[in-house]
Scaffold this motif. Structure first.
Motif, PDB file in Angstrom:
ATOM      1  N   UNK A 239     -17.141  36.965 -20.467  1.00  0.00           N
ATOM      2  CA  UNK A 239     -16.284  35.986 -21.126  1.00  0.00           C
ATOM      3  C   UNK A 239     -15.375  35.294 -20.122  1.00  0.00           C
ATOM      4  N   UNK A 240     -14.726  36.066 -19.262  1.00  0.00           N
ATOM      5  CA  UNK A 240     -13.824  35.484 -18.267  1.00  0.00           C
ATOM      6  C   UNK A 240     -14.587  34.582 -17.311  1.00  0.00           C
ATOM      7  N   UNK A 241     -15.769  34.986 -16.906  1.00  0.00           N
ATOM      8  CA  UNK A 241     -16.585  34.160 -16.007  1.00  0.00           C
ATOM      9  C   UNK A 241     -16.882  32.807 -16.649  1.00  0.00           C
ATOM     10  N   UNK A 242     -17.230  32.830 -17.936  1.00  0.00           N
ATOM     11  CA  UNK A 242     -17.506  31.595 -18.667  1.00  0.00           C
ATOM     12  C   UNK A 242     -16.255  30.723 -18.757  1.00  0.00           C
ATOM     13  N   UNK A 247     -12.877  26.060 -16.828  1.00  0.00           N
ATOM     14  CA  UNK A 247     -11.582  25.598 -16.328  1.00  0.00           C
ATOM     15  C   UNK A 247     -11.688  24.907 -14.969  1.00  0.00           C
ATOM     16  N   UNK A 248     -12.599  25.382 -14.108  1.00  0.00           N
ATOM     17  CA  UNK A 248     -12.549  24.984 -12.697  1.00  0.00           C
ATOM     18  C   UNK A 248     -13.768  24.218 -12.191  1.00  0.00           C
ATOM     19  N   UNK A 291     -11.732  37.861 -10.538  1.00  0.00           N
ATOM     20  CA  UNK A 291     -12.769  36.825 -10.503  1.00  0.00           C
ATOM     21  C   UNK A 291     -12.287  35.558  -9.795  1.00  0.00           C
ATOM     22  N   UNK A 292     -11.021  35.220  -9.952  1.00  0.00           N
ATOM     23  CA  UNK A 292     -10.489  34.052  -9.231  1.00  0.00           C
ATOM     24  C   UNK A 292     -10.619  34.253  -7.725  1.00  0.00           C
ATOM     25  N   UNK A 293     -10.310  35.470  -7.270  1.00  0.00           N
ATOM     26  CA  UNK A 293     -10.387  35.756  -5.831  1.00  0.00           C
ATOM     27  C   UNK A 293     -11.830  35.803  -5.351  1.00  0.00           C
ATOM     28  N   UNK A 294     -12.692  36.471  -6.088  1.00  0.00           N
ATOM     29  CA  UNK A 294     -14.071  36.677  -5.639  1.00  0.00           C
ATOM     30  C   UNK A 294     -14.940  35.432  -5.763  1.00  0.00           C
ATOM     31  N   UNK A 295     -14.762  34.674  -6.853  1.00  0.00           N
ATOM     32  CA  UNK A 295     -15.666  33.548  -7.125  1.00  0.00           C
ATOM     33  C   UNK A 295     -15.113  32.191  -6.695  1.00  0.00           C
TER      34      UNK A 295
END
Length: 590
Positions: A239-242, A247-248, A291-295
């Motif tokens: 869900x967060x990845x989606x 958003x970005x 996820x913000x840091x990794x992706x």
């Protein structure tokens, strides 16, 4: 959805909630007729641009919770999920705030709010006031094509915009500066929410609209509006990845609202829509941050988490990102500095000071302090390991042999696990003293036994034994002369046991007569202190255990388990019996 509420009258609820703000913030006043919360006049400072926002109730702490020094000057409330009337807003803009330096009216981008706040802005202009107006839209849940001329909805990211505008106004900036900076902040803010369920408005019929148990609505609005799509069977990472992609991803022509480039800095806001537990929200923040840091190679310079813009008891959350661009206003007036500026508004929560963020921005690994444990500090108290093994083995074996009887007793007066727990601990200690090379330093040896007890004995009795034995280590060490080697005799044991009993009393209210293991432990310790005779002490423990047969329980499960007629006068306390068996075996070995 939950349909239970403490209030059944939504009008009374809204007025009560607004009135409460004057109790929690003494600088505020309440115009009940027009549902306006506004700052009391400050005669000690110069005039400043007035910043006014508001909207339907049900989004608390927005918007009235943001009225206060350093943030909004006034807020106008409608009924739940409904815009206030233009006349309410007009009164706020003309009659409830200082208008000398101008007024910025800035609601969220919803049709009713835009029309009514906009009408009030025009009325104020017609009355000769210097007024600017715009509606915040930060949502990416509705695409450009679907949103059409309406544009983006206003979500939790708008609270960051209000904070920036209010802080800048507090510095004495002009209306034009406040207006342009608010526009800039809004243009660089994106938000997306997701929810597991619709919400129920107090006093209204239950809606037939539901989100199925195995689905999540991505992009759900704060008034139960549908989002961009539903995900079926998605876990949180998916869900967060989606959500982050939505958003970005500036390559999405229909949804890309913000271009991200290397070196850009961001503020992250994780907003609770109303009823996500604090525990789960913290877990969501951790997942988003990772996820913000990794992706995306984004490490936010500030992270805010909590309830900022809710949807009553909404079972969801939203993610907001504010890109920190240059305001052109110079030192002290950057977007980050304006966010960091203090505010006296009960809804604004940002407790970590800027200096703390800056000091630890590098996120360097923490060097843990090397702890000093009992086994690291030898003593001069000596006891022949072979004698200790002999005595302990006799006592421990007696506990093991007594397990069936202890279990039978505990099955009648407790939950049946006392005997098994004592046996497990006894077997583990017996294994230690049989296989390990024990030191003649009794402090170090007892501390090794403590570790075994802590690892193998659980429940209440396990905790009591662990506390007692840790205190025994301390009681023994207190008698270390720091000189020549000192043989451990009955006197040293008695003093140490007595101090352990005293320490144990800090953590349990159990006393003699409460029908617990204390009925065996305390008599043993007292008699040993008086006589220095282990056999007499063991006999005292046996007598104390026997006395428990005739006692009514006042602590532990025996208070409410079983029938007193079944065991009173017949069954001793299982814990006291088990301990007495150990002490008897110990004494018999000497």
């Amino acid at each position: 959805m939950s349909t239970k509420h403490f209030f059944s009258d939504p009008t009374h609820l809204v007025l009560s909630a607004l009135r409460s703000l004057t109790y929690t913030n003494p600088s505020l006043a309440f115009d009940e007729e027009n549902k306006i919360i506004f700052r009391r006049p400050d005669t000690t400072s110069k005039s400043k641009v007035a910043v006014i926002s508001g909207g339907g109730s049900g989004h608390e702490p927005a918007f009235a919770g943001y009225v206060g020094k350093g943030l909004l000057t006034a807020s106008v409330a409608g009924t739940i999920f409904a815009s206030p009337a233009a006349e309410q807003v007009r009164r706020a803009a003309i009659e409830r705030v200082d208008t000398e330096k101008g007024v910025l009216i800035v609601p969220m981008n919803y049709t009713g709010d835009v029309l009514n706040f906009g009408m009030a802005a025009e009325k104020a202009k017609a009355a000769g006031q210097n007024v600017e107006f715009f509606a915040i839209g930060d949502d990416v849940g509705v695409a450009r094509t679907k949103g059409g001329k309406v544009g983006r909805r206003g979500l939790a990211g708008g609270i960051l915009v209000l904070k920036i505008a209010g802080a800048l106004a507090e510095t004495g900036a002009s209306l034009d500066e406040v207006y342009r900076t608010a526009l800039l902040a809004a243009a660089n803010t994106v938000t997306l929410g997701s929810s597991l369920e619709h919400v129920h408005v107090p006093g209204r019929e239950v809606s037939s609209e539901i989100v199925p148990n195995d689905e999540v609505e991505v992009g759900m609005g704060i008034h139960n509006e549908p989002g961009s799509h539903r995900m079926k069977g998605a876990n949180l990472p998916t869900l967060v990845k989606t959500m982050l992609l939505q958003l970005l991803d500036h390559n999405d022509a229909d949804r890309g609202w913000m271009k991200v480039e290397s070196g850009d800095k961001f503020v992250l806001l994780i907003n609770n829509l109303g009823s996500v537990s604090t525990l789960e929200l913290a877990g969501i923040t951790a997942e988003v941050t990772a996820q913000l840091a990794n992706d995306y190679n984004i490490k936010p310079v500030r992270t805010l988490q909590g309830m900022y813009l809710t949807s009553l008891n909404g079972l969801g959350f939203s993610i907001s990102l504010l890109k920190l661009v240059d305001t052109g206003l110079g030192a002290g007036r950057s977007l980050l500095e304006l966010l960091d500026a203090p505010a006296e508004a009960v809804g604004w929560t940002a407790p970590v000071q800027p200096s703390t963020w800056e000091e630890h921005a590098a996120g360097k690994p923490v060097e843990f302090k090397k702890a000093v444990y009992a086994q690291d500090v030898p003593s001069n108290l000596k006891l022949d390991p072979s004698q200790l093994k002999k005595s302990l083995s006799a006592g421990l074996q007696r506990i093991i042999d007594a397990e069936p009887q202890v279990t039978r007793f505990d099955t009648i007066v407790g939950d049946g696990d006392c005997g098994v727990g004592l046996k497990r601990g006894a077997e583990a200690i017996l294994k230690l003293i049989s296989e390990a090379n024990l030191s003649d330093d009794i402090v170090l040896t007892v501390d090794r036994i403590v570790e075994v007890v802590e690892a193998t004995m659980d429940g209440t009795s396990g905790a009591i034994y662990a506390i007692f034995l840790n205190a025994l280590v301390h009681g023994l060490r207190a008698q270390d002369t720091k000189g020549a080697a000192t043989p451990v005799d009955a006197k040293i044991w008695a003093e140490a046991l007595n101090s352990s009993v005293t320490a144990l009393a800090k953590y349990t209210p159990a006393q003699i007569g409460d029908r617990t293991l204390i009925d065996a432990l305390v008599p043993f310790s007292k008699k040993l202190l008086e006589t220095k005779d282990v056999h007499a002490a063991a006999k005292a423990a046996q007598d104390g255990t026997e006395a428990t047969k005739h006692l009514k329980a006042s602590l532990g499960r025996s208070v409410y388990v079983g029938s007193e007629e079944e065991w009173l006068g017949k069954i001793p306390d299982p814990g006291a019996f088990g301990l007495s068996e150990f002490l008897t075996g110990l004494a018999d070995s000497l």
